[in-house]
Write a protein that holds these residues in place. Structure first.
Motif, PDB file in Angstrom:
ATOM      1  N   ALA A  62      18.646  21.975  22.026  1.00 52.70           N
ATOM      2  CA  ALA A  62      18.687  21.023  23.151  1.00 52.70           C
ATOM      3  C   ALA A  62      17.606  19.981  22.851  1.00 52.70           C
ATOM      4  O   ALA A  62      16.451  20.335  22.582  1.00 52.70           O
ATOM      5  CB  ALA A  62      18.391  21.743  24.452  1.00 52.70           C
ATOM      6  N   PHE A  63      17.990  18.715  22.856  1.00 52.53           N
ATOM      7  CA  PHE A  63      17.036  17.626  22.575  1.00 52.53           C
ATOM      8  C   PHE A  63      16.796  16.916  23.901  1.00 52.53           C
ATOM      9  O   PHE A  63      17.716  16.311  24.469  1.00 52.53           O
ATOM     10  CB  PHE A  63      17.643  16.697  21.516  1.00 52.53           C
ATOM     11  N   ILE A  64      15.574  17.007  24.388  1.00 55.03           N
ATOM     12  CA  ILE A  64      15.285  16.589  25.769  1.00 55.03           C
ATOM     13  C   ILE A  64      14.193  15.523  25.799  1.00 55.03           C
ATOM     14  O   ILE A  64      13.209  15.604  25.061  1.00 55.03           O
ATOM     15  CB  ILE A  64      14.806  17.808  26.606  1.00 55.03           C
ATOM     16  N   LYS A  65      14.378  14.563  26.683  1.00 52.87           N
ATOM     17  CA  LYS A  65      13.338  13.544  26.862  1.00 52.87           C
ATOM     18  C   LYS A  65      12.701  13.676  28.247  1.00 52.87           C
ATOM     19  O   LYS A  65      13.416  13.829  29.254  1.00 52.87           O
ATOM     20  CB  LYS A  65      13.948  12.145  26.725  1.00 52.87           C
ATOM     21  N   PHE A  66      11.396  13.614  28.279  1.00 46.39           N
ATOM     22  CA  PHE A  66      10.646  13.605  29.544  1.00 46.39           C
ATOM     23  C   PHE A  66      10.003  12.242  29.717  1.00 46.39           C
ATOM     24  O   PHE A  66       9.399  11.718  28.775  1.00 46.39           O
ATOM     25  CB  PHE A  66       9.527  14.653  29.522  1.00 46.39           C
ATOM     26  N   LYS A  67      10.123  11.710  30.915  1.00 40.57           N
ATOM     27  CA  LYS A  67       9.427  10.442  31.199  1.00 40.57           C
ATOM     28  C   LYS A  67       8.639  10.618  32.494  1.00 40.57           C
ATOM     29  O   LYS A  67       9.220  11.009  33.526  1.00 40.57           O
ATOM     30  CB  LYS A  67      10.460   9.323  31.344  1.00 40.57           C
ATOM     31  N   TYR A 115       6.729  11.001  39.603  1.00 41.30           N
ATOM     32  CA  TYR A 115       8.123  11.266  39.241  1.00 41.30           C
ATOM     33  C   TYR A 115       8.230  11.732  37.797  1.00 41.30           C
ATOM     34  O   TYR A 115       7.512  11.237  36.919  1.00 41.30           O
ATOM     35  CB  TYR A 115       8.963   9.985  39.368  1.00 41.30           C
ATOM     36  N   VAL A 116       9.145  12.661  37.547  1.00 39.72           N
ATOM     37  CA  VAL A 116       9.483  13.048  36.174  1.00 39.72           C
ATOM     38  C   VAL A 116      10.977  12.853  35.997  1.00 39.72           C
ATOM     39  O   VAL A 116      11.773  13.358  36.807  1.00 39.72           O
ATOM     40  CB  VAL A 116       9.207  14.541  35.886  1.00 39.72           C
ATOM     41  N   LYS A 117      11.328  12.126  34.966  1.00 33.87           N
ATOM     42  CA  LYS A 117      12.752  11.987  34.639  1.00 33.87           C
ATOM     43  C   LYS A 117      13.023  12.857  33.408  1.00 33.87           C
ATOM     44  O   LYS A 117      12.334  12.730  32.386  1.00 33.87           O
ATOM     45  CB  LYS A 117      13.067  10.526  34.332  1.00 33.87           C
ATOM     46  N   ILE A 118      14.013  13.746  33.535  1.00 36.25           N
ATOM     47  CA  ILE A 118      14.357  14.602  32.395  1.00 36.25           C
ATOM     48  C   ILE A 118      15.767  14.254  31.952  1.00 36.25           C
ATOM     49  O   ILE A 118      16.703  14.241  32.751  1.00 36.25           O
ATOM     50  CB  ILE A 118      14.265  16.103  32.773  1.00 36.25           C
ATOM     51  N   GLU A 119      15.875  13.958  30.676  1.00 39.26           N
ATOM     52  CA  GLU A 119      17.170  13.531  30.149  1.00 39.26           C
ATOM     53  C   GLU A 119      17.612  14.486  29.040  1.00 39.26           C
ATOM     54  O   GLU A 119      16.820  14.811  28.145  1.00 39.26           O
ATOM     55  CB  GLU A 119      17.007  12.114  29.574  1.00 39.26           C
ATOM     56  N   ALA A 120      18.857  14.919  29.112  1.00 44.93           N
ATOM     57  CA  ALA A 120      19.420  15.732  28.014  1.00 44.93           C
ATOM     58  C   ALA A 120      19.924  14.730  26.973  1.00 44.93           C
ATOM     59  O   ALA A 120      21.036  14.221  27.076  1.00 44.93           O
ATOM     60  CB  ALA A 120      20.543  16.605  28.541  1.00 44.93           C
ATOM     61  N   VAL A 121      19.087  14.418  26.012  1.00 45.44           N
ATOM     62  CA  VAL A 121      19.446  13.369  25.042  1.00 45.44           C
ATOM     63  C   VAL A 121      20.621  13.842  24.185  1.00 45.44           C
ATOM     64  O   VAL A 121      21.588  13.117  23.973  1.00 45.44           O
ATOM     65  CB  VAL A 121      18.235  13.012  24.140  1.00 45.44           C
ATOM     66  N   ALA A 122      20.531  15.080  23.658  1.00 39.97           N
ATOM     67  CA  ALA A 122      21.630  15.623  22.841  1.00 39.97           C
ATOM     68  C   ALA A 122      21.734  17.134  23.039  1.00 39.97           C
ATOM     69  O   ALA A 122      20.726  17.847  23.019  1.00 39.97           O
ATOM     70  CB  ALA A 122      21.394  15.294  21.374  1.00 39.97           C
ATOM     71  N   LEU A 123      22.942  17.592  23.288  1.00 43.29           N
ATOM     72  CA  LEU A 123      23.257  19.023  23.379  1.00 43.29           C
ATOM     73  C   LEU A 123      24.531  19.173  22.550  1.00 43.29           C
ATOM     74  O   LEU A 123      25.021  18.197  21.988  1.00 43.29           O
ATOM     75  CB  LEU A 123      23.549  19.421  24.840  1.00 43.29           C
ATOM     76  N   SER A 124      25.119  20.350  22.503  1.00 40.12           N
ATOM     77  CA  SER A 124      26.477  20.393  21.922  1.00 40.12           C
ATOM     78  C   SER A 124      27.451  20.318  23.097  1.00 40.12           C
ATOM     79  O   SER A 124      27.054  20.467  24.257  1.00 40.12           O
ATOM     80  CB  SER A 124      26.680  21.674  21.117  1.00 40.12           C
ATOM     81  N   SER A 125      28.694  20.109  22.787  1.00 37.15           N
ATOM     82  CA  SER A 125      29.665  20.006  23.890  1.00 37.15           C
ATOM     83  C   SER A 125      29.971  21.381  24.480  1.00 37.15           C
ATOM     84  O   SER A 125      30.646  21.497  25.488  1.00 37.15           O
ATOM     85  CB  SER A 125      30.948  19.349  23.384  1.00 37.15           C
ATOM     86  N   LYS A 126      29.421  22.444  23.849  1.00 37.98           N
ATOM     87  CA  LYS A 126      29.777  23.801  24.300  1.00 37.98           C
ATOM     88  C   LYS A 126      28.818  24.362  25.361  1.00 37.98           C
ATOM     89  O   LYS A 126      29.070  25.399  25.943  1.00 37.98           O
ATOM     90  CB  LYS A 126      29.841  24.740  23.090  1.00 37.98           C
ATOM     91  N   PHE A 127      27.705  23.689  25.607  1.00 39.70           N
ATOM     92  CA  PHE A 127      26.811  24.204  26.675  1.00 39.70           C
ATOM     93  C   PHE A 127      26.133  23.041  27.408  1.00 39.70           C
ATOM     94  O   PHE A 127      26.037  21.920  26.878  1.00 39.70           O
ATOM     95  CB  PHE A 127      25.751  25.163  26.090  1.00 39.70           C
ATOM     96  N   ASP A 128      25.728  23.324  28.628  1.00 42.60           N
ATOM     97  CA  ASP A 128      24.968  22.353  29.426  1.00 42.60           C
ATOM     98  C   ASP A 128      23.530  22.850  29.582  1.00 42.60           C
ATOM     99  O   ASP A 128      23.280  24.066  29.515  1.00 42.60           O
ATOM    100  CB  ASP A 128      25.577  22.207  30.830  1.00 42.60           C
ATOM    101  N   LEU A 129      22.642  21.906  29.824  1.00 41.44           N
ATOM    102  CA  LEU A 129      21.231  22.264  30.039  1.00 41.44           C
ATOM    103  C   LEU A 129      21.001  22.516  31.524  1.00 41.44           C
ATOM    104  O   LEU A 129      21.437  21.726  32.369  1.00 41.44           O
ATOM    105  CB  LEU A 129      20.338  21.100  29.573  1.00 41.44           C
ATOM    106  N   VAL A 130      20.287  23.597  31.827  1.00 42.14           N
ATOM    107  CA  VAL A 130      19.954  23.879  33.231  1.00 42.14           C
ATOM    108  C   VAL A 130      18.443  23.737  33.407  1.00 42.14           C
ATOM    109  O   VAL A 130      17.664  24.336  32.661  1.00 42.14           O
ATOM    110  CB  VAL A 130      20.384  25.311  33.638  1.00 42.14           C
ATOM    111  N   ILE A 131      18.081  22.914  34.385  1.00 41.18           N
ATOM    112  CA  ILE A 131      16.658  22.831  34.750  1.00 41.18           C
ATOM    113  C   ILE A 131      16.521  23.662  36.016  1.00 41.18           C
ATOM    114  O   ILE A 131      17.147  23.351  37.040  1.00 41.18           O
ATOM    115  CB  ILE A 131      16.232  21.373  34.991  1.00 41.18           C
ATOM    116  N   ASN A 132      15.745  24.712  35.942  1.00 39.06           N
ATOM    117  CA  ASN A 132      15.656  25.633  37.088  1.00 39.06           C
ATOM    118  C   ASN A 132      14.523  25.277  38.041  1.00 39.06           C
ATOM    119  O   ASN A 132      14.692  25.307  39.251  1.00 39.06           O
ATOM    120  CB  ASN A 132      15.484  27.070  36.581  1.00 39.06           C
ATOM    121  N   SER A 133      13.384  24.950  37.472  1.00 41.01           N
ATOM    122  CA  SER A 133      12.255  24.576  38.337  1.00 41.01           C
ATOM    123  C   SER A 133      11.182  23.873  37.528  1.00 41.01           C
ATOM    124  O   SER A 133      11.139  23.973  36.297  1.00 41.01           O
ATOM    125  CB  SER A 133      11.660  25.821  39.002  1.00 41.01           C
ATOM    126  N   LEU A 134      10.351  23.149  38.252  1.00 39.73           N
ATOM    127  CA  LEU A 134       9.214  22.453  37.630  1.00 39.73           C
ATOM    128  C   LEU A 134       7.946  22.910  38.331  1.00 39.73           C
ATOM    129  O   LEU A 134       7.947  23.068  39.560  1.00 39.73           O
ATOM    130  CB  LEU A 134       9.322  20.942  37.838  1.00 39.73           C
TER     131      LEU A 134
END
Ligand code: RAM
Length: 481
Positions: A62-67, A115-134
Motif C-alpha cells: 500500500a503506497f500512502i501519502k500523508f499531508k 487536519y490530516v489528509k490520507i491518500e491511497a496513492v497506489a494499491l492493487s485492484s484486489k484490496f482496499d485500504l482501511v483506516i481504522n483510527s488515528l
C-alpha cells in the motif's frame, strides 16, 4: 561557546506535557481516493495510524501519502509545483510504503496541524485500504490552560487564538513556529516572552532561551539571530543587526518581570556588547543603508528599506540598555551621550520636514517600519509621535506584512497615548485572521494580499507563528482595565 551558561540552559530544559487525542473514524479507500481527518484544533505532536485492508489478500504494497495542514485551505493547496526559495522539505508531507497490513504506523516526525489528509496513492485492484483510527500524542511545555481575557467577544476570540499560538510554540524552547523553522529566533523570543509574562508565566523557559543565546555568542561576543539545539546546541551563522540588539530589551523585560537581578548582572556585559558591535555599522552616527548593513529584519516586506528602522532599533535598544544598567546601579553616562548623538543624527538625516514623516534610504522611502520604530525609539515627544502616526495612517507608506511588525505598530500607538486606536488596529488585524477560521495566528498576514509570502510560495508559510501571539499581552496589559 560559554559552557557554564549552556549548562545552566540545560538544567532549565522543561518537561513536555503530553495529551493523547484519538479519532475513531473508519475510512475505506480505493487507489486514488483520500480522506481528511480533523482534530478540531491546532496541535503539535506525533501521529499513529491503525491501518488494515479489505478484499483479497494484500498482493501489493500500500503506497500512502500523508499531508498535515494547519489550516483548511492547505488541504487542497497544490504543493507538487512548489518552487519557493526555502526548502521543499518543510512541506508537511510523507509518502509511505506498507508491505504488510494490518499495521500500526507511527510517523517519525513531529508535525504541526489540525487536519490530516490520507491518500491511497497506489494499491492493487484486489484490496482496499482501511483506516481504522488515528491517535495523536500532542506536546507542549506550556504549564496549563490560561483563563481567557478580553473585554469584548471579539477580543476574547482573539485571545483564545493568541494563547493557543503561544502554547503550541512552547516546546523545549520558545520555537518560532512548530511547522517551520521549529527553532529559537531572537526576535520571536522577545515577543513570546512578553506574552508569556502576562499568561503562562513560564519564566524559566525565557531564562533558558536567554542562556542559549548568551552561551552561543561568537568570539567577538556577537549574539546570533537563531540557535539550534539539535543534535547539540549551536548558534546559526545568521547574524542580524536588529535581532542581536533586541537581546537587550529581551533581557531587560525578563529582569523587570521576574526581578531576577542576578541574571541581569550575569548577562548585561554581553547585552551592552551588542551595541558596541552594531555601532561599527555607523558613519558619523548614521547607520549605513540597507545594502551595506547586512540583514536587518524589521518585517518580511521585501520592498522595505531598512536604514531608518535600523537607526531607530539601535536607539531603542540603547535606551533599554540604560534602563537595565540603572536597575543594576551602573553608570550610564557614556551610553546616554551615544543615544543623544544617534538621536540627533536620526532627526537630521531621516526626518523629512515637508512630509513630517521619517524617510529611509536614498529614495526616501516612507514606511510603517521606519516611523513605528522611530516612535518606539522616542526621538520625538509623545505628542509629536501621535501626530506622526496619524499622518502615517493616511500616507502612501510601505505597509507591514507580518504580525511582528503589526505588534510594533500597536505598541507605538499605545506608547504615544493613542490607546483606543491601538485597540482598533489590534482587533481589526488579528480579528481578520480569526474571521478566516484561524485556530492559531499566522506568520504572514496581509489583509490586502492573501497570497503574501516572502518565500516565493505560501505553501511553506507557517500558520502558527510565535511572533503573532501578542494580543494576549496587549489585552491583559493595556486593554482589560
Ligand atoms: C522567519 C522565521 C522567524 C523569523 C525570521 C527572521 O523565517 O520563521 O520567525 O524570526 O524569519
Amino acid at each position: 561557546m560559554n559552557k557554564k551558561m549552556l549548562q545552566k540552559a540545560k538544567a532549565l530544559k522543561p518537561r513536555l506535557c503530553h495529551e493523547i487525542k484519538t479519532i475513531e473514524q473508519k475510512e475505506i479507500l480505493k487507489a486514488g481516493e483520500s480522506a481528511v481527518f480533523d482534530f478540531g484544533n491546532h496541535y503539535v505532536g506525533y501521529l499513529t495510524v491503525k491501518l488494515s485492508s479489505v478484499g483479497s489478500p494484500q498482493d501489493a504494497p500500500a503506497f500512502i501519502k500523508f499531508k498535515f495542514c494547519e489550516t483548511s485551505p492547505e488541504i487542497e493547496e497544490d504543493t507538487a509545483n512548489y518552487h519557493g526559495w526555502i526548502s521543499k522539505s518543510w512541506l508537511q508531507e510523507e509518502w509511505v510504503h506498507i508491505d504488510v497490513l494490518p499495521c500500526t504506523l507511527k510517523l517519525p516526525r513531529r508535525y504541526a496541524f489540525r487536519y490530516v489528509k490520507i491518500e491511497a496513492v497506489a494499491l492493487s485492484s484486489k484490496f482496499d485500504l482501511v483506516i481504522n483510527s488515528l491517535s495523536l500524542d500532542a506536546v507542549t511545555s506550556a504549564p496549563e490552560e490560561i483563563k481567557l481575557s478580553g473585554a469584548s467577544e471579539k477580543e476574547k476570540a482573539i485571545d483564545r487564538v493568541a494563547l493557543r499560538t503561544l502554547r503550541e510554540c512552547m516546546q523545549y524552547e520558545f520555537e518560532d513556529g512548530p511547522k517551520r523553522d521549529k527553532r529559537l529566533w531572537l526576535g520571536d523570543l522577545r515577543l513570546q516572552a512578553l506574552a508569556n509574562y502576562q499568561t503562562f508565566k513560564h519564566n524559566d523557559l525565557v531564562k533558558r532561551c536567554l542562556y542559549l543565546f548568551a552561551g552561543t555568542a561568537n568570539n567577538q561576543g556577537e549574539i546570533s539571530a537563531c540557535v539550534f539545539t539539535q543534535p547539540k546546541v549551536i548558534a546559526d551563522d545568521t547574524y542580524m543587526f536588529d535581532y542581536s540588539l533586541l537581546f537587550i530589551p529581551t533581557l531587560l523585560d525578563y529582569v523587570c518581570a521576574t526581578n531576577d537581578i542576578a541574571l541581569g548582572e550575569e548577562l548585561y556585559p554581553l547585552a551592552v556588547k551588542q551595541l558596541e558591535l552594531a555601532a561599527k555599522n555607523f558613519d558619523n552616527d548614521v547607520v549605513r543603508d540597507s545594502d551595506k548593513l547586512g540583514w536587518c529584519f524589521l518585517d518580511w516586506n521585501l520592498y522595505l528599506n531598512k536604514q531608518c528602522g535600523a537607526q531607530a532599533v539601535y536607539i531603542y535598544c540603547a535606551k533599554s540598555a540604560v534602563a537595565l544598567l540603572k536597575l543594576l546601579g551602573k553608570d550610564t553616562k557614556q551610553l546616554e551621550c551615544d543615544i543623544e548623538n544617534k538621536s540627533k543624527a536620526m532627526l537630521d538625516r531621516f526626518f523629512d520636514s515637508e512630509l513630517k514623516l521619517f524617510v529611509s534610504g536614498k529614495d526616501k522611502q516612507v514606511s510603517y517600519a521606519s516611523n513605528v520604530w522611530a516612535c518606539l525609539a522616542q526621538v520625538l515627544s509623545n505628542e509629536e509621535n501621535a501626530k506622526l502616526l496619524e499622518r502615517l495612517a493616511v500616507a502612501d507608506a510601505v505597509k507591514p506584512v507580518t504580525p511582528y511588525m503589526y505588534h510594533h505598530y500597536v505598541q507605538a500607538l499605545i506608547d504615544c497615548g493613542l490607546k483606543q486606536k491601538a485597540r482598533t488596529v489590534m482587533t481589526d488585524y488579528w480579528g481578520a485572521m480569526v474571521e478566516t477560521g484561524a485556530d492559531t495566528f499566522y506568520e504572514l498576514f496581509d489583509p490586502e494580499n492573501p497570497e503574501e509570502s516572502p518565500y516565493g510560495n505560501k505553501a511553506v508559510n507557517s500558520y502558527c507563528h510565535a511572533w503573532s501571539c501578542t494580543p494576549s499581552y496587549f489585552i491583559r496589559k493595556y486593554f482589560e482595565r
